[in-house]
Design a protein around this motif. Sequence first.
Motif, mmCIF file in Angstrom:
data_model
loop_
_atom_site.group_PDB
_atom_site.id
_atom_site.type_symbol
_atom_site.label_atom_id
_atom_site.label_comp_id
_atom_site.label_asym_id
_atom_site.label_seq_id
_atom_site.Cartn_x
_atom_site.Cartn_y
_atom_site.Cartn_z
ATOM 1 N N THR A 1 -7.742 0.770 4.413
ATOM 2 C CA THR A 1 -7.873 1.424 3.118
ATOM 3 C C THR A 1 -6.496 1.691 2.528
ATOM 4 N N THR A 2 -6.352 1.414 1.244
ATOM 5 C CA THR A 2 -5.179 1.830 0.477
ATOM 6 C C THR A 2 -5.592 3.057 -0.323
ATOM 7 N N PHE A 3 -4.900 4.180 -0.101
ATOM 8 C CA PHE A 3 -5.349 5.462 -0.629
ATOM 9 C C PHE A 3 -4.784 5.740 -2.021
ATOM 10 N N LEU A 4 -4.990 4.765 -2.896
ATOM 11 C CA LEU A 4 -4.761 5.002 -4.318
ATOM 12 C C LEU A 4 -5.947 5.790 -4.867
ATOM 13 N N ASP A 5 -5.859 6.133 -6.151
ATOM 14 C CA ASP A 5 -7.012 6.705 -6.843
ATOM 15 C C ASP A 5 -7.302 5.772 -8.013
ATOM 16 N N PRO A 6 -8.353 4.926 -7.951
ATOM 17 C CA PRO A 6 -9.391 4.876 -6.920
ATOM 18 C C PRO A 6 -8.926 4.171 -5.643
ATOM 19 N N GLU A 7 -9.579 4.544 -4.522
ATOM 20 C CA GLU A 7 -9.242 3.947 -3.238
ATOM 21 C C GLU A 7 -9.662 2.479 -3.180
ATOM 22 N N VAL B 1 -8.742 -6.906 -7.710
ATOM 23 C CA VAL B 1 -8.434 -5.630 -7.064
ATOM 24 C C VAL B 1 -7.008 -5.197 -7.412
ATOM 25 N N ALA B 2 -6.066 -6.145 -7.355
ATOM 26 C CA ALA B 2 -4.681 -5.833 -7.706
ATOM 27 C C ALA B 2 -4.579 -5.400 -9.164
ATOM 28 N N ASP B 3 -5.373 -6.014 -10.031
ATOM 29 C CA ASP B 3 -5.359 -5.622 -11.448
ATOM 30 C C ASP B 3 -5.841 -4.184 -11.624
ATOM 31 N N LEU B 4 -6.899 -3.804 -10.896
ATOM 32 C CA LEU B 4 -7.386 -2.425 -10.969
ATOM 33 C C LEU B 4 -6.339 -1.446 -10.438
ATOM 34 N N ALA B 5 -5.662 -1.833 -9.358
ATOM 35 C CA ALA B 5 -4.619 -0.974 -8.801
ATOM 36 C C ALA B 5 -3.499 -0.770 -9.814
ATOM 37 N N VAL C 1 -13.697 -0.813 -4.242
ATOM 38 C CA VAL C 1 -12.727 -0.071 -5.037
ATOM 39 C C VAL C 1 -13.472 1.088 -5.674
ATOM 40 N N GLY C 2 -13.002 2.314 -5.430
ATOM 41 C CA GLY C 2 -13.677 3.467 -6.008
ATOM 42 C C GLY C 2 -13.430 4.718 -5.198
ATOM 43 N N ASP C 3 -13.928 5.840 -5.720
ATOM 44 C CA ASP C 3 -13.817 7.104 -4.998
ATOM 45 C C ASP C 3 -14.474 6.999 -3.616
ATOM 46 N N HIS C 4 -13.786 7.501 -2.613
ATOM 47 C CA HIS C 4 -14.300 7.550 -1.238
ATOM 48 C C HIS C 4 -14.580 6.158 -0.667
ATOM 49 N N ALA C 5 -13.864 5.140 -1.148
ATOM 50 C CA ALA C 5 -14.078 3.779 -0.635
ATOM 51 C C ALA C 5 -13.823 3.712 0.862
ATOM 52 N N GLY C 6 -12.847 4.483 1.343
ATOM 53 C CA GLY C 6 -12.543 4.478 2.774
ATOM 54 C C GLY C 6 -13.703 4.939 3.622
ATOM 55 N N GLU C 7 -14.524 5.850 3.090
ATOM 56 C CA GLU C 7 -15.724 6.291 3.804
ATOM 57 C C GLU C 7 -16.871 5.302 3.612
ATOM 58 N N PRO D 1 0.802 -1.230 0.000
ATOM 59 C CA PRO D 1 0.000 0.000 0.000
ATOM 60 C C PRO D 1 0.833 1.278 0.000
ATOM 61 N N ILE D 2 1.872 1.359 0.844
ATOM 62 C CA ILE D 2 2.667 2.586 0.913
ATOM 63 C C ILE D 2 3.366 2.843 -0.407
ATOM 64 N N GLY D 3 3.989 1.818 -0.971
ATOM 65 C CA GLY D 3 4.682 1.980 -2.245
ATOM 66 C C GLY D 3 3.753 2.406 -3.360
ATOM 67 N N CYS D 4 2.567 1.810 -3.412
ATOM 68 C CA CYS D 4 1.605 2.163 -4.465
ATOM 69 C C CYS D 4 1.122 3.601 -4.322
ATOM 70 N N GLU D 5 0.804 3.998 -3.094
ATOM 71 C CA GLU D 5 0.305 5.353 -2.867
ATOM 72 C C GLU D 5 1.347 6.395 -3.280
ATOM 73 N N LEU D 6 2.584 6.213 -2.822
ATOM 74 C CA LEU D 6 3.626 7.203 -3.115
ATOM 75 C C LEU D 6 4.000 7.184 -4.590
ATOM 76 N N ALA D 7 4.038 6.002 -5.208
ATOM 77 C CA ALA D 7 4.377 5.920 -6.632
ATOM 78 C C ALA D 7 3.380 6.699 -7.466
ATOM 79 N N GLN D 8 2.092 6.517 -7.207
ATOM 80 C CA GLN D 8 1.079 7.230 -7.985
ATOM 81 C C GLN D 8 1.166 8.737 -7.744
ATOM 82 N N ALA D 9 1.365 9.135 -6.490
ATOM 83 C CA ALA D 9 1.412 10.569 -6.174
ATOM 84 C C ALA D 9 2.566 11.263 -6.887
ATOM 85 N N PHE D 10 3.782 10.706 -6.819
ATOM 86 C CA PHE D 10 4.923 11.353 -7.460
ATOM 87 C C PHE D 10 4.808 11.325 -8.978
ATOM 88 N N ALA D 11 4.225 10.250 -9.521
ATOM 89 C CA ALA D 11 4.025 10.196 -10.969
ATOM 90 C C ALA D 11 3.051 11.275 -11.418
#
Length: 716
Positions: free
Chosen positions: A585-591, A452-456, A649-655, A419-429
Amino acid sequence: MKRLGILLLLVAVVAAWFALDLGHYLTLATLKSQQAWLATAYRDNPLMVIGAFFLVYVAFTGASIPGAGVLTLAAGAIFGLAIGTLLVSFASTIGATLAFLASRYLFQDAVQARFADRLRPINAGMARDGPFYLFTLRLVPVVPFFAINLLMGLTPIRVFTFFWVSQLGMFLGTVVYVNAGTQLAQIDSLRDIATPGLLLSFAALGLLPWAGKAIMGMIVRRRIYARWQKPKQFDRNLVVIGAGAAGLVSSLIAATVKAKVTLVEAGKMGGDCLNYGCVPSKALIKSARIADAMRRADSFGLTPMEPSFSFPEVMRRIHAVIAEVEPHDSVERYTGLGVDVVKGYARIVDPWTVEIAREDGATQRLTTRSIVIAAGAAPLVPDLPGLEGSGYVTSDTLWEEYAKLDEMPRRIVMLGGGPIGCELAQAFARLGAEVTQVDRGERLLPREDADVADLARAALDASGVKVLTGHAALRIENDADGKRLIAASADGEVAIPFDALILAVGRKARLTGYGLEELGVEVERTVVTDAYLATLYPNIYAAGDVAGPYQFTHVAAHQAWYASVNALFGQFRRFKADYRVIPWTTFLDPEIARVGLNEQDARAAGVAHEVTIFPLHELDRAIAETAKEGFVKVLTPPGKDRILGVTIVGDHAGELIAEYVLAMKHGLGLNKILGTIHTYPTMSEANKYAAGEWKKKHAPQRLLALVGKYHAWRRG
């Protein structure tokens, strides 16, 4: 069909017994009137009478038919104390075991499947203390014996254990009743035997094993503490080591209940989440999301544009966010709440003493009734040749290091596919860096389902991240041509040039420097604790990342309640930490949000399940917001609406996941969610529509066909 046949046969036997009033043949009055005839029959044909009595007794107890008390008296009246006790002891145990086996065969699978979550702690208790429970119940007749047989059949207790404990537990009662039967003429009612004094004596006897267990526990505790001198009085009720989520909550609870508590922190208040994890990463993700939205503005009918920004300004915003949240976790706030906060390094010198190397240079020793270790975790740094000269940062150190940069690194290698690697990778990209994400696993996010991994991965690809799974990092090379990560894949070695390397390969508990080794506190990957979060020493607890098994801020706070309450009030009652409903929650976009089982977990555990999916591209609000990627996936037992687990999986999934967390926590099924009004148009409607998809699959088709015919008849 076999189960149904056996069940119908048993029901028929019991029904016939009551319908034909056969019980009037098995009364104390009947036994007295037939005593002479029974004695004569026994004298003339002893073996036949013994065999017949034995079989009848086994049949009655096996079928759970009332009358065992009178039969036991009959054994004493006919056979005398010795033979009667022998016959009843074995006949009652064999009959009870047959009833136990029938209950297990007929009902155990269905009951365990239907109430799996609620029965899990009961099953664990039976596995640990089943013989004690059974023995006590046999001696303390608060529950009828036939009910004990049937209920025990639903538990995982072993058949042989049930047999020998039942025989032992029922033996004294058998002797009492058989002996009473030898004096049958003096008995007018079964109450003449089961006097209050006798029942209290049995109850006391039934509690003896528990008393013995408690005494053994005291002996073990005395042995654990034997080499230490316990103080006669204490400076504190509780000392908490670490001011992250677990430490802050533990100390706050202690102060709230008016305990004298000291919180020791060597670094920054708020721990990893505030300073290095949750807060700064989410601030970065928000900035990156805005940059991505600017590029995709045409999706919203606007003119797209390449974002122009200052990387130092982005980093200043992140630190401003940290500073705004910081007062919530500050020394001043906790001091005002009644917590004694000490900045320094804590070390446990004995089970009741903590030595603090204070930030001001002084050394302070505090004696305390209890200790909570909440030292947290640190990023894992792999043993990789050439790493030390690479200028790497971790998910903790990058916030301070990158705040010093005038520009964002152009080429970034992200090592780690969690999760951490995916979140930071997407943000910096999304902020414009050329990001290559490297992971040795075959796919990203291995704890999630493959879809789910495929969508990520698709989301990372769309954000510009080059994802290299199945690549094991071998070494770092650094020469005049620049820095390169050398990784091995099935196709051979590959060189990946970089300007910056970020390590996100996991986190490890902070276990050294706290005196645990000297105390003999067992550590593996975390501090080893029992179900109550206590270590080897019953007054020393651990909570949060240092204790595991989950490395989430909300779980750390959850554990802190159990650790602090048990530490302060454990002499009265202790509470087992409850991990039945843990969301994350993994805070990718989509979450990606999750609670309970997913498909791969259910298959691995052999849990029967069915899957219901509602795709977000069918949701009005998702369509309006161009946020159609993702789905709500719900696992339920076959044919049942009970929720085993949910992945969103989707926008605001954490909520969105919170509704399912509440439902699972309180045993609410999909029918309850379907019957709840959700505001239109909102993303939360996806939860209701997922419940509706399940309902459609389980619609009563035969009944609907009949209703259709009814309406046709009504139309004429």
